[in-house]
Scaffold this motif. Structure first.
Motif, mmCIF file in Angstrom:
data_model
loop_
_atom_site.group_PDB
_atom_site.id
_atom_site.type_symbol
_atom_site.label_atom_id
_atom_site.label_comp_id
_atom_site.label_asym_id
_atom_site.label_seq_id
_atom_site.Cartn_x
_atom_site.Cartn_y
_atom_site.Cartn_z
ATOM 1 N N TYR A 102 0.830 -1.201 0.000
ATOM 2 C CA TYR A 102 0.000 0.000 0.000
ATOM 3 C C TYR A 102 0.865 1.252 0.000
ATOM 4 O O TYR A 102 1.981 1.243 0.510
ATOM 5 N N SER A 103 0.289 2.340 -0.501
ATOM 6 C CA SER A 103 1.002 3.616 -0.494
ATOM 7 C C SER A 103 0.693 4.440 0.745
ATOM 8 O O SER A 103 1.408 5.392 1.041
ATOM 9 N N ASP A 104 -0.353 4.065 1.496
ATOM 10 C CA ASP A 104 -0.767 4.856 2.652
ATOM 11 C C ASP A 104 -0.840 4.007 3.921
ATOM 12 O O ASP A 104 -1.069 2.801 3.862
ATOM 13 N N ALA A 105 -0.649 4.653 5.060
ATOM 14 C CA ALA A 105 -0.624 3.957 6.354
ATOM 15 C C ALA A 105 -1.974 3.341 6.703
ATOM 16 O O ALA A 105 -2.039 2.366 7.453
ATOM 17 N N GLN A 106 -3.072 3.880 6.170
ATOM 18 C CA GLN A 106 -4.407 3.329 6.443
ATOM 19 C C GLN A 106 -4.668 2.072 5.606
ATOM 20 O O GLN A 106 -5.664 1.400 5.794
ATOM 21 N N LYS A 107 -3.773 1.800 4.668
ATOM 22 C CA LYS A 107 -3.848 0.623 3.800
ATOM 23 C C LYS A 107 -5.151 0.602 2.996
ATOM 24 O O LYS A 107 -5.856 -0.396 2.946
ATOM 25 N N THR A 108 -5.404 1.739 2.361
ATOM 26 C CA THR A 108 -6.589 1.849 1.502
ATOM 27 C C THR A 108 -6.227 1.904 0.023
ATOM 28 O O THR A 108 -7.055 1.591 -0.820
ATOM 29 N N THR A 109 -4.973 2.297 -0.302
ATOM 30 C CA THR A 109 -4.556 2.413 -1.693
ATOM 31 C C THR A 109 -3.539 1.320 -2.014
ATOM 32 O O THR A 109 -2.352 1.439 -1.713
ATOM 33 N N LEU A 110 -4.026 0.241 -2.618
ATOM 34 C CA LEU A 110 -3.187 -0.907 -2.981
ATOM 35 C C LEU A 110 -2.328 -0.552 -4.185
ATOM 36 O O LEU A 110 -2.840 -0.073 -5.195
ATOM 37 N N THR A 111 -1.015 -0.758 -4.071
ATOM 38 C CA THR A 111 -0.119 -0.472 -5.198
ATOM 39 C C THR A 111 0.319 -1.742 -5.912
ATOM 40 O O THR A 111 0.479 -1.737 -7.126
ATOM 41 N N ASP A 112 0.526 -2.819 -5.175
ATOM 42 C CA ASP A 112 0.954 -4.086 -5.773
ATOM 43 C C ASP A 112 0.539 -5.246 -4.890
ATOM 44 O O ASP A 112 0.204 -5.076 -3.713
ATOM 45 N N GLU A 113 0.621 -6.418 -5.487
ATOM 46 C CA GLU A 113 0.302 -7.658 -4.779
ATOM 47 C C GLU A 113 1.378 -8.680 -5.124
ATOM 48 O O GLU A 113 1.654 -8.926 -6.292
ATOM 49 N N LEU A 114 1.998 -9.235 -4.102
ATOM 50 C CA LEU A 114 3.016 -10.269 -4.273
ATOM 51 C C LEU A 114 2.466 -11.578 -3.724
ATOM 52 O O LEU A 114 1.634 -11.574 -2.823
ATOM 53 N N LYS A 115 2.946 -12.690 -4.252
ATOM 54 C CA LYS A 115 2.584 -13.993 -3.703
ATOM 55 C C LYS A 115 3.764 -14.508 -2.894
ATOM 56 O O LYS A 115 4.904 -14.490 -3.356
ATOM 57 N N LEU A 116 3.477 -14.989 -1.708
ATOM 58 C CA LEU A 116 4.501 -15.607 -0.867
ATOM 59 C C LEU A 116 4.515 -17.088 -1.228
ATOM 60 O O LEU A 116 3.691 -17.866 -0.759
ATOM 61 N N ILE A 117 5.443 -17.455 -2.108
ATOM 62 C CA ILE A 117 5.496 -18.814 -2.659
ATOM 63 C C ILE A 117 6.072 -19.795 -1.645
ATOM 64 O O ILE A 117 5.592 -20.906 -1.502
ATOM 65 N N SER A 118 7.123 -19.402 -0.962
ATOM 66 C CA SER A 118 7.718 -20.269 0.051
ATOM 67 C C SER A 118 7.987 -19.450 1.303
ATOM 68 O O SER A 118 8.547 -18.357 1.240
ATOM 69 N N VAL A 119 7.533 -19.985 2.421
ATOM 70 C CA VAL A 119 7.607 -19.304 3.713
ATOM 71 C C VAL A 119 8.919 -19.662 4.401
ATOM 72 O O VAL A 119 9.331 -20.823 4.385
ATOM 73 N N PRO A 120 9.569 -18.678 5.015
ATOM 74 C CA PRO A 120 10.810 -18.983 5.726
ATOM 75 C C PRO A 120 10.569 -19.974 6.856
ATOM 76 O O PRO A 120 9.552 -19.921 7.534
ATOM 77 N N GLY A 121 11.518 -20.862 7.003
ATOM 78 C CA GLY A 121 11.480 -21.835 8.092
ATOM 79 C C GLY A 121 12.853 -21.905 8.712
ATOM 80 O O GLY A 121 13.502 -20.885 8.933
ATOM 81 N N SER A 122 13.334 -23.100 8.933
ATOM 82 C CA SER A 122 14.645 -23.271 9.559
ATOM 83 C C SER A 122 15.783 -22.804 8.652
ATOM 84 O O SER A 122 16.855 -22.473 9.126
ATOM 85 N N ASN A 123 15.553 -22.754 7.322
ATOM 86 C CA ASN A 123 16.616 -22.332 6.409
ATOM 87 C C ASN A 123 16.656 -20.822 6.174
ATOM 88 O O ASN A 123 17.526 -20.341 5.467
ATOM 89 N N GLU A 124 15.703 -20.067 6.747
ATOM 90 C CA GLU A 124 15.650 -18.612 6.643
ATOM 91 C C GLU A 124 15.709 -18.129 5.198
ATOM 92 O O GLU A 124 16.442 -17.204 4.846
ATOM 93 N N GLN A 125 14.942 -18.787 4.332
ATOM 94 C CA GLN A 125 14.809 -18.376 2.943
ATOM 95 C C GLN A 125 13.332 -18.277 2.614
ATOM 96 O O GLN A 125 12.504 -18.976 3.199
ATOM 97 N N MET A 126 13.015 -17.389 1.676
ATOM 98 C CA MET A 126 11.644 -17.301 1.209
ATOM 99 C C MET A 126 11.647 -16.950 -0.268
ATOM 100 O O MET A 126 12.655 -16.478 -0.806
ATOM 101 N N GLU A 127 10.510 -17.193 -0.900
ATOM 102 C CA GLU A 127 10.350 -16.847 -2.303
ATOM 103 C C GLU A 127 9.051 -16.065 -2.453
ATOM 104 O O GLU A 127 8.016 -16.466 -1.923
#
Length: 172
Positions: free
Chosen positions: A124-149
């Motif tokens: 978002y561009s604003d602190a109230q989170k009303t103006t969405l600028t982009d959307e990313l997908k969290l493909i892989s969540v960090p775990g014990s290897n401290e990596q994400m995609e």
């Protein structure tokens, strides 16, 4: 004999009552994805995929951008507050922006989805989170290897035409 039976029943009653109240420690909140992604992330790999070429089996459909355009300097900082709620984000490094280089963020869910659906990172561009600028997908969540995609997909008329996959590792 009768007193032994009564005594035995009393002992069994005390044991039964004592067994119903296990002390396994104090309650701890479950770990959220916000806790896992909080901090600074450095780029390991950036891949651009021509989704049209890929869908039509045209080669090459992918290109590694990691060593181009200063992307080796790319870092993403995701900040949370003391309650592990999302606040701001910032792209660090002198790189061409693929999405807005700073703003505010939140996740579509604080926990992994049981159906395996990717969690979305809303920017978002604003602190109230009303103006969405982009959307990313969290493909892989960090775990014990401290990596994400994370993946950024660009569409036209609802059809994806290019995507960018960022493989990141924890810097701090």
């Amino acid at each position: 004999m009768r007193s032994k039976i009564i005594y035995g029943l009393a002992i069994m009653g005390l044991l039964a009552v004592g067994c119903n109240d296990p002390d396994d420690g104090s309650y701890v909140d479950p770990i959220t994805i916000y806790e896992k992604v909080d901090g600074e992330w450095g780029l390991m790999n950036l891949k651009m995929v021509d989704e049209y070429a890929k869908a039509n089996a045209i080669e090459p459909s992918e290109q590694n951008l990691s060593a181009l355009f200063n992307y080796e300097d790319f870092k993403l900082r995701l900040n949370v507050d003391e309650n592990m709620q999302p606040t701001t984000y910032e792209v660090l490094g002198d790189v061409p922006p693929l999405f807005s280089p700073n703003g505010y963020w939140k996740l579509s869910s604080a926990f992994q989805q049981p159906n395996g659906e990717a969690i979305k990172i809303y920017l978002y561009s604003d602190a109230q989170k009303t103006t969405l600028t982009d959307e990313l997908k969290l493909i892989s969540v960090p775990g014990s290897n401290e990596q994400m995609e994370i993946q950024l997909v660009r569409t036209s008329g609802g059809n994806p035409f290019v995507s960018y996959s960022f493989k990141l590792n924890a810097v701090n």
